[in-house]
Design an enzyme around this catalytic site. Structure first.
Site, short mmCIF file in Angstrom:
data_model
loop_
_atom_site.label_atom_id
_atom_site.label_comp_id
_atom_site.label_asym_id
_atom_site.label_seq_id
_atom_site.Cartn_x
_atom_site.Cartn_y
_atom_site.Cartn_z
N ASP A 4 3.76 9.63 -1.19
CA ASP A 4 2.58 8.89 -0.71
C ASP A 4 2.32 7.75 -1.68
OD1 ASP A 4 0.30 8.31 0.79
OD2 ASP A 4 -0.24 10.42 1.00
N HIS A 19 0.81 -1.22 0.00
CA HIS A 19 0.00 0.00 0.00
C HIS A 19 0.85 1.27 0.00
CE1 HIS A 19 -4.09 -1.74 0.75
NE2 HIS A 19 -3.33 -2.78 1.05
P1 ADP Z 1 -2.77 7.08 4.79
O1 ADP Z 1 -3.20 5.69 4.44
O2 ADP Z 1 -1.30 7.34 4.67
O3 ADP Z 1 -3.30 7.56 6.10
P2 ADP Z 1 -4.66 7.92 2.70
O4 ADP Z 1 -5.00 9.30 2.23
O5 ADP Z 1 -4.39 6.97 1.60
O6 ADP Z 1 -3.44 8.06 3.70
O7 ADP Z 1 -5.88 7.34 3.54
C1 ADP Z 1 -6.31 7.97 4.66
C2 ADP Z 1 -7.75 7.58 4.99
O8 ADP Z 1 -8.01 8.00 6.31
C3 ADP Z 1 -8.76 8.28 4.10
O9 ADP Z 1 -9.89 7.46 3.91
C4 ADP Z 1 -9.11 9.54 4.91
O10 ADP Z 1 -10.43 10.01 4.70
C5 ADP Z 1 -8.93 9.07 6.34
N1 ADP Z 1 -8.39 10.15 7.16
C6 ADP Z 1 -7.16 10.70 7.12
N2 ADP Z 1 -7.02 11.68 8.03
C7 ADP Z 1 -8.19 11.77 8.66
C8 ADP Z 1 -8.68 12.62 9.72
N3 ADP Z 1 -7.91 13.56 10.29
N4 ADP Z 1 -9.95 12.42 10.12
C9 ADP Z 1 -10.72 11.49 9.54
N5 ADP Z 1 -10.32 10.66 8.56
C10 ADP Z 1 -9.07 10.81 8.12
#
Ligand code: ADP
Length: 467
Positions: free
Chosen positions: A363, A155
């Site tokens: 990312d 991932h």
């Molecule tokens: P990572 O897997 O590195 O955290 P991604 O953007 O691929 O980054 O996925 C993050 C997921 O978590 C998304 O579905 C996003 O909506 C959720 N997310 C990230 N930060 C927050 C936050 N502060 N509050 C709620 N949901 C979040």
């Protein structure tokens, strides 16, 4: 298709809607095959002897979980997974902590997973292993005599060979990938780094059609960019909580244009650079003052890894100084919140925002970029400012792509986004939505599993892993 077995470090209960797109997509396939989901329970126990598998039935899906001892958790999760693999795979050699003890803990937990999982397997199961915590799992399962089809999906990004080669034991890690039948990456760039590495470091032979031969095995590899559940996001946007959030934000900020950033608080997300770019906008374009507000939500993450507390302090001090320098009695340029927002409210927040800032330094994919676009009003959509170093940039060419290290260039793009006329916003939005709909999370799941069903490594037998 045989029964699907999903293995990941953490397990989400697929019946809970808060679980998110990935869990929902996996749950759909798991439900259809009456599958099994295996992983860590999230519990740290005192004695490693108490390593029974806890089984829970979640509808047709069986959840099987193991606890970890503190020593194992520290070396496997905090140490090797998040102190070595996470930073190096995100190109941050400077933040890696190459403690020699970590890799043995990492291997020990993968062996524990294999030992506990093997007795639960049927001969025609299809096994799908997820992410950097579990790279050697297939090799450990093979060592126990498992011949099932096993796929792996990474991932997070895979860095170029010379960065990867800085990890002590990198050759062991990559060799372990050859125990899988299929290895999937988020982007073409990650896939090509894998090909370059195995060609130069392992003298792998290119067999064509994405197949590579090395270490007496043939593995299939490819890019399978993960998508979101567009329908789920549309439904969340229209649901009462989503609408209520949207209305509230519109009321509160009726005189202003909102910019939004939603991230885990992680050094890979480029948060300080983003704040500097926003400060540059306020400095360079006086019309943005009093008229633009950036809402930055950063959810707490891995707070027991030291690099994470450094980024927290840097971000807090930047937000404070921007507000101190530019704020007015009736306007604060930045609203920073160190917390998680309920999933049901995110689409409303995204829809009320004119601009999203998704500017990671590196990312694997970045789902927030996709969720922001999927939440927009087609008649009056917002603009995505996206780092070219997010995996999503390969697919989302109609976003405003930026280099997050270039503060002035990013500031110009933010200003362009704030000023963009509605016609151009619609054209970009429609093109982006077309891609999101076509390559959604169901496409990702189906295409990976179809490739796995076709891929079967030819093995001529070899003793597997010598660490
Ligand atoms: P990572 O897997 O590195 O955290 P991604 O953007 O691929 O980054 O996925 C993050 C997921 O978590 C998304 O579905 C996003 O909506 C959720 N997310 C990230 N930060 C927050 C936050 N502060 N509050 C709620 N949901 C979040």
């Amino acid at each position: 298709m045989g029964r699907l077995v999903v293995v990941s470090n953490r397990i989400a209960d697929p019946r809970k809607t808060a679980a998110g797109g990935l869990a929902v997509a996996l749950a759909e396939v798991l439900n259809n095959t009456g599958g099994l989901w295996f992983g860590w329970s999230g519990k740290i126990v005192d004695h490693s002897e108490d390593d029974d598998v806890h089984i829970q039935q979640a509808g047709p899906v069986k959840l099987a979980m193991v606890d970890l001892s503190k020593v194992d958790h520290d070396a496997f999760y905090l140490g090797y997974s998040n102190g070595v693999l996470w930073p190096v795979f995100h190109y941050r050699l400077d933040l890696a902590d190459f403690d020699a003890g970590y890799i043995t803990g990492y291997r020990r937990v993968n062996q524990l997973f294999a030992r506990k999982l093997a007795p639960l397997l049927r001969s025609d199961d299809i096994i799908w292993v997820h992410d950097y915590h579990l790279i050697p799992l297939a090799a450990e399962l093979r060592a126990l005599g498992c011949n099932q089809r096993i796929g792996f999906f990474l991932h997070i990004p895979l860095p170029p060979p010379l960065i990867l080669a800085a990890i002590p034991g990198h050759d062991w890690l990559i060799r372990a990938l050859f125990a899988y039948d299929l290895v999937g990456f988020q982007s073409k760039a990650d896939h090509s780094h894998f090909c370059e590495y195995i060609e130069t470091e392992a003298h792998a032979q290119d067999m064509g059609d994405g197949r590579w031969r090395a270490f007496n095995r043939t593995v299939q590899a490819g890019a399978f960019p993960i998508g979101i559940d567009v329908a789920e996001f549309n439904a969340l946007t229209e649901a009462p909580e989503g609408r209520e959030m949207y209305e509230r934000m519109r009321r509160e900020y009726s005189r202003r244009k909102l910019l939004v950033g939603v991230d885990r608080l992680d050094y890979s997300k480029g948060l300080p650079q983003r704040m500097r770019a926003f400060r540059e906008v306020l400095q360079r374009y006086p019309e943005a003052r009093n008229s633009a507000t950036l809402i930055q939500i950063a959810s707490p993450s891995r707070e027991d890894v030291s690099a994470y507390s450094d980024i927290l302090h840097e971000l807090e001090s930047l937000c404070g100084s921007i507000n101190g320098n530019f704020g007015e009695l009736d306007w604060m340029p930045v609203r920073y919140m160190h917390r998680t927002v309920a999933r049901a409210r995110l689409p409303g927040l995204f829809r009320a925002s004119r601009v999203a800032l998704v500017t990671p330094l590196r990312d694997g994919m970045n789902l927030v970029a996709k969720e922001f676009i999927a939440s927009q009003d087609p008649e009056n959509p917002g603009v995505l400012v996206l780092s070219r170093f997010a995996g999503a940039a390969e697919q989302m060419r109609e976003a405003l792509l930026v280099n997050p290290y270039d503060i002035e260039g990013t500031a110009s793009a933010i200003q362009l986004a704030l000023q963009m006329p509605v016609e151009e916003r619609r054209v970009r939005y429609e093109a982006l939505m077309k891609t999101l709909r076509r390559f959604d999370v169901h496409w990702w799941c189906d295409s990976f599993l179809e490739s796995l069903a076709k891929a079967k490594a030819e093995e001529t037998g070899t003793p597997w892993l010598r660490l």
